[in-house]
Motif scaffolding. Structure first.
Motif, PDB file in Angstrom:
ATOM      1  N   GLU A   1       2.558 -21.352 -11.873  1.00 16.87           N
ATOM      2  CA  GLU A   1       2.659 -19.924 -12.207  1.00 16.87           C
ATOM      3  C   GLU A   1       3.792 -19.239 -11.434  1.00 16.87           C
ATOM      4  N   LEU A   2       4.234 -19.901 -10.354  1.00 15.21           N
ATOM      5  CA  LEU A   2       5.224 -19.263  -9.487  1.00 15.21           C
ATOM      6  C   LEU A   2       6.643 -19.576  -9.952  1.00 15.21           C
ATOM      7  N   PRO A   3       7.545 -18.586  -9.897  1.00 18.88           N
ATOM      8  CA  PRO A   3       8.939 -18.832 -10.291  1.00 18.88           C
ATOM      9  C   PRO A   3       9.706 -19.554  -9.190  1.00 18.88           C
ATOM     10  N   LEU A   4      10.769 -20.211  -9.548  1.00 11.96           N
ATOM     11  CA  LEU A   4      11.639 -20.897  -8.585  1.00 11.96           C
ATOM     12  C   LEU A   4      13.069 -20.376  -8.741  1.00 11.96           C
ATOM     13  N   PRO A   5      13.884 -20.410  -7.694  1.00 16.18           N
ATOM     14  CA  PRO A   5      13.556 -20.819  -6.328  1.00 16.18           C
ATOM     15  C   PRO A   5      12.647 -19.798  -5.640  1.00 16.18           C
ATOM     16  N   LEU A   6      11.950 -20.260  -4.615  1.00 12.12           N
ATOM     17  CA  LEU A   6      10.947 -19.464  -3.930  1.00 12.12           C
ATOM     18  C   LEU A   6      11.126 -19.646  -2.419  1.00 12.12           C
TER      19      LEU A   6
ATOM     20  N   LEU B   1      -3.168 -18.656   5.598  1.00  8.77           N
ATOM     21  CA  LEU B   1      -2.461 -17.840   4.613  1.00  8.77           C
ATOM     22  C   LEU B   1      -0.957 -17.969   4.811  1.00  8.77           C
ATOM     23  N   LEU B   2      -0.235 -17.955   3.711  1.00  8.74           N
ATOM     24  CA  LEU B   2       1.224 -17.989   3.742  1.00  8.74           C
ATOM     25  C   LEU B   2       1.759 -16.923   2.799  1.00  8.74           C
ATOM     26  N   LEU B   3       3.033 -16.638   2.976  1.00 12.41           N
ATOM     27  CA  LEU B   3       3.694 -15.667   2.119  1.00 12.41           C
ATOM     28  C   LEU B   3       4.719 -16.381   1.251  1.00 12.41           C
ATOM     29  N   ALA B   4       4.738 -16.045  -0.018  1.00  9.17           N
ATOM     30  CA  ALA B   4       5.756 -16.576  -0.934  1.00  9.17           C
ATOM     31  C   ALA B   4       6.477 -15.405  -1.586  1.00  9.17           C
ATOM     32  N   GLN B   5       7.800 -15.490  -1.636  1.00  6.88           N
ATOM     33  CA  GLN B   5       8.596 -14.422  -2.243  1.00  6.88           C
ATOM     34  C   GLN B   5       9.684 -15.012  -3.119  1.00  6.88           C
ATOM     35  N   VAL B   6       9.985 -14.280  -4.178  1.00  3.39           N
ATOM     36  CA  VAL B   6      11.112 -14.677  -5.030  1.00  3.39           C
ATOM     37  C   VAL B   6      12.388 -14.649  -4.199  1.00  3.39           C
ATOM     38  N   PHE B   7      13.187 -15.695  -4.321  1.00  4.76           N
ATOM     39  CA  PHE B   7      14.442 -15.758  -3.568  1.00  4.76           C
ATOM     40  C   PHE B   7      15.453 -14.776  -4.154  1.00  4.76           C
ATOM     41  N   MET B   8      15.973 -13.893  -3.298  1.00  6.00           N
ATOM     42  CA  MET B   8      16.989 -12.923  -3.705  1.00  6.00           C
ATOM     43  C   MET B   8      18.193 -13.085  -2.793  1.00  6.00           C
ATOM     44  N   PRO B   9      19.295 -13.645  -3.305  1.00  9.67           N
ATOM     45  CA  PRO B   9      20.494 -13.818  -2.472  1.00  9.67           C
ATOM     46  C   PRO B   9      21.005 -12.478  -1.945  1.00  9.67           C
ATOM     47  N   THR B  10      21.388 -12.440  -0.686  1.00  6.20           N
ATOM     48  CA  THR B  10      21.928 -11.226  -0.085  1.00  6.20           C
ATOM     49  C   THR B  10      22.858 -11.606   1.050  1.00  6.20           C
ATOM     50  N   ALA B  11      23.821 -10.759   1.320  1.00 10.53           N
ATOM     51  CA  ALA B  11      24.805 -11.051   2.371  1.00 10.53           C
ATOM     52  C   ALA B  11      24.279 -10.697   3.758  1.00 10.53           C
ATOM     53  N   PHE B  12      23.213  -9.898   3.813  1.00 13.60           N
ATOM     54  CA  PHE B  12      22.701  -9.476   5.117  1.00 13.60           C
ATOM     55  C   PHE B  12      21.240  -9.043   4.988  1.00 13.60           C
TER      56      PHE B  12
ATOM     57  N   GLN C   1       0.816  -1.208   0.000  1.00 14.19           N
ATOM     58  CA  GLN C   1       0.000   0.000   0.000  1.00 14.19           C
ATOM     59  C   GLN C   1       0.853   1.262   0.000  1.00 14.19           C
ATOM     60  N   GLU C   2       1.986   1.197   0.677  1.00 12.90           N
ATOM     61  CA  GLU C   2       2.878   2.357   0.737  1.00 12.90           C
ATOM     62  C   GLU C   2       3.846   2.407  -0.449  1.00 12.90           C
ATOM     63  N   GLN C   3       3.700   1.448  -1.372  1.00 12.49           N
ATOM     64  CA  GLN C   3       4.517   1.378  -2.594  1.00 12.49           C
ATOM     65  C   GLN C   3       6.014   1.316  -2.290  1.00 12.49           C
ATOM     66  N   ILE C   4       6.332   0.507  -1.276  1.00 14.95           N
ATOM     67  CA  ILE C   4       7.731   0.272  -0.922  1.00 14.95           C
ATOM     68  C   ILE C   4       8.203  -0.999  -1.642  1.00 14.95           C
ATOM     69  N   ALA C   5       9.325  -0.889  -2.330  1.00 13.78           N
ATOM     70  CA  ALA C   5       9.815  -2.000  -3.146  1.00 13.78           C
ATOM     71  C   ALA C   5      10.176  -3.202  -2.280  1.00 13.78           C
ATOM     72  N   THR C   6       9.722  -4.375  -2.689  1.00 11.73           N
ATOM     73  CA  THR C   6      10.037  -5.633  -2.018  1.00 11.73           C
ATOM     74  C   THR C   6      10.256  -6.698  -3.090  1.00 11.73           C
ATOM     75  N   PRO C   7      10.861  -7.831  -2.742  1.00  9.41           N
ATOM     76  CA  PRO C   7      10.887  -8.947  -3.695  1.00  9.41           C
ATOM     77  C   PRO C   7       9.451  -9.306  -4.091  1.00  9.41           C
ATOM     78  N   GLN C   8       9.268  -9.776  -5.303  1.00  9.23           N
ATOM     79  CA  GLN C   8       7.928 -10.113  -5.766  1.00  9.23           C
ATOM     80  C   GLN C   8       7.272 -11.079  -4.787  1.00  9.23           C
ATOM     81  N   THR C   9       6.039 -10.757  -4.400  1.00 10.51           N
ATOM     82  CA  THR C   9       5.385 -11.439  -3.277  1.00 10.51           C
ATOM     83  C   THR C   9       3.999 -11.934  -3.666  1.00 10.51           C
ATOM     84  N   TRP C  10       3.654 -13.118  -3.166  1.00 11.71           N
ATOM     85  CA  TRP C  10       2.313 -13.669  -3.318  1.00 11.71           C
ATOM     86  C   TRP C  10       1.804 -14.109  -1.949  1.00 11.71           C
TER      87      TRP C  10
END
Length: 565
Positions: A480-485, A520-531, A457-466
């Motif tokens: 329909e969902l991309p992998l890895p997830l 309900l559950l949350l699914a997000q595209v996996f984005m590798p990050t160091a922290f 709602q606040e239009q803050i960027a996040t990894p693609q979420t379902w």
């Protein structure tokens, strides 16, 4: 000029906001939202000073916001319209705050003032306030404040400072029956306490009522009653004594420890049992936990608690004072030791002699594997609090009944909604404590579905979420969902309840398992990050930002499958 005071209402909001804007710079003024919160909060009040203009219409000339804490009434802010300054409006509001504090038996009346505004500080001093500490960078970097306070004590004028210590009084029908030697307590008779003017005029006293009876209008009853009238702290209090008189109240209050009661007497063959409490302890160590919990519910020096078994369940049947003269002489050395240790406790002696500005409870779990703060860190925090004239005590989940002893609760164990941490937060807020985390923050921040919705709602960027539910298991929707997830339970924390899936077979199996716990559950595209970033927010303002680095060779901050954390 006639000045009237009244409680503010929502209809005053525009005028309140205008006064805030006229009196304070942007970093110090209350927003419309915070003013509305103060109007609606049961633990805050807004009082306004009003006058009449030439057309006899009411005009708000001053505003005072009050925060009610357990021991302290805090003047959060006081503002007088520029056109009405120097006409007694501010003094009228201050005097009313003083009146409220006295009527409601607060220990302190406190406020903060700009350290650079010496004229304002002198004005507060003229009204009986004293500077007690400096607050560096309180308003903003380089903008310091001072905390000022009035102390209220029986028989003492407001603002008058005292060096007197708290006196512990042990009151009994006949002092010779006590057979106790306590270095830091004075033993007197009930008759002395009730009739001797010396004890009427002691400003700081803690009264331990060891009379043999607390029946209505007995001398034991009047010891506790007059102790409260004299602003002495009585153990037991009159309200506790009243609780003893009602079996239904006793049983209602002990409902929360039902499992403990059943466990304590599980092997008992008799239908009735008694447990004697000596200064919060049992002589039989098997019952120490139960004794401690009972003491916290019914604080009294010595008690006998009778239990009865009804239809296979143990219930509290009666609570009464335990007369010292009935204690076997062979037990007296142990009782003496318990009494000495009891009066060494900081809460009853040193802490109150020091007269701390605030009492803060820190809720932690000594058994938590990965706590938000380690025990050494919490101990250092307690030392810092001591340096700031604050009493800080570590408490656990068994201490909910002690919350009213404190001004604030700081939760330092992992919070969750369906969890005792939320219950602590909710009860603390209801009792007027300052709470971190407050119950609304727990409800919102502990649920990743809520957070995902708010971020979107606040239009803050996040990894693609379902947001997933059971309908995703039907047909080919998962394709329909991309992998890895990454799948997340809504209440997951510290890498628990968060699963990375690499194949659609893993996705389906994991989704089926997780949906057993939440609809309900949350699914997000996996984005590798160091922290991971962690942003601390206090009072709707960013407090800190820090990085949580991933465990070596792992994609989360904690690798629960190995010792590599």
């Amino acid at each position: 000029m006639k000045i009237q005071l009244r409680s503010a209402s929502v209809s005053d909001l525009d005028e309140l906001l205008a006064i805030e804007q006229a009196c304070f710079d942007i970093t110090r003024r209350s927003t419309r939202r915070s003013l509305l919160n103060s109007l609606n909060s049961p633990m805050q009040q807004i009082w306004v000073a009003t006058t009449r203009d030439k057309n006899a219409c009411e005009v708000i000339s001053g505003v005072m916001i009050l925060h009610h804490h357990v021991h302290t009434l805090r003047i959060y802010s006081i503002a007088v319209c520029p056109d009405f300054r120097g006409k007694g409006v501010g003094s009228k509001l201050l005097k009313y705050a003083h009146q409220l504090a006295v009527e409601r038996h607060y220990d302190h009346l406190s406020l903060e003032a700009d350290q650079a505004d010496t004229k304002l500080i002198d004005w507060y001093v003229s009204h009986g306030y004293q500077v007690i500490t400096s607050l560096p960078n309180y308003y903003a970097s380089g903008h310091h404040a001072v905390r000022m306070r009035q102390n209220f004590h029986h028989g003492q004028s407001t603002g008058q400072k005292t060096n007197q210590s708290t006196i512990n009084l042990l009151v009994a029908d006949d002092p010779t029956d006590l057979r106790l030697k306590i270095d830091n307590a004075t033993i007197i008779s009930a008759h002395q306490y009730l009739t001797d003017s010396h004890y009427q005029n002691i400003p700081y006293a803690r009264v331990f009522n060891l009379c043999s009876s607390y029946k209505y209008q007995s001398s034991g009853y009047y010891v506790s009653l007059l102790a409260e009238a004299r602003s002495h702290r009585s153990i037991p209090s009159v309200s506790t004594i009243q609780d003893f008189q009602s079996r239904s109240i006793m049983r209602s209050m002990t409902d929360e420890m039902d499992n403990l009661i059943q466990k304590a007497f599980a092997t008992a063959t008799a239908k009735e049992m008694s447990l004697d409490l000596y200064f919060g302890q049992s002589l039989d160590k098997r019952f120490n936990e139960l004794a401690t919990r009972l003491y916290r519910l019914f604080p009294s020096p010595m008690l006998r608690v009778d239990f009865v078994q009804i239809k296979g369940k143990w219930l509290v049947d009666k609570i009464a004072p335990l007369a010292m003269k009935k204690i076997d002489e062979a037990l007296m050395p142990t009782v003496q030791e318990l009494a000495v240790n009891f009066f060494k406790r900081k809460r009853f002696h040193q802490a109150r002699m020091r007269n701390y500005a605030y009492d803060i409870a820190v809720l932690y779990d000594p058994e938590e594997v990965e706590p938000p703060s380690s025990l050494p860190t919490l101990k250092r925090l307690c030392k810092v609090a001591e340096q700031m004239n604050m009493y800080m005590e570590l408490i656990t989940r068994n201490d909910m009944d002690r919350l009213s002893e404190f001004d604030a609760l700081f939760i330092r164990t992992t919070t969750n909604v369906n969890h005792y941490t939320y219950q602590f937060s909710r009860k603390a807020y209801a009792e007027g404590l300052v709470v971190i985390d407050d119950p609304w923050s727990i409800l919102r921040c502990a649920n990743k579905v809520y957070l995902a919705e708010r971020l979107a709602q606040e239009q803050i960027a996040t990894p693609q979420t379902w947001i997933l539910d059971s309908t995703w298991l039907k047909g080919d929707r998962l394709g329909e969902l991309p992998l890895p997830l990454v799948l997340k339970q809504p209440d997951s924390a510290f890498s628990k309840g968060v699963v990375k899936v690499k194949t659609y077979e893993q996705l389906k199996t994991t989704l089926q398992n997780l949906l057993k716990k939440s609809d309900l559950l949350l699914a997000q595209v996996f984005m590798p990050t160091a922290f991971d970033w962690r942003i601390g927010v206090l009072d709707r303002k960013p407090l800190f930002a820090c990085q949580y680095h991933m465990a070596d060779g792992h994609w989360q901050i904690v690798n629960w499958e190995t010792k590599n954390k």
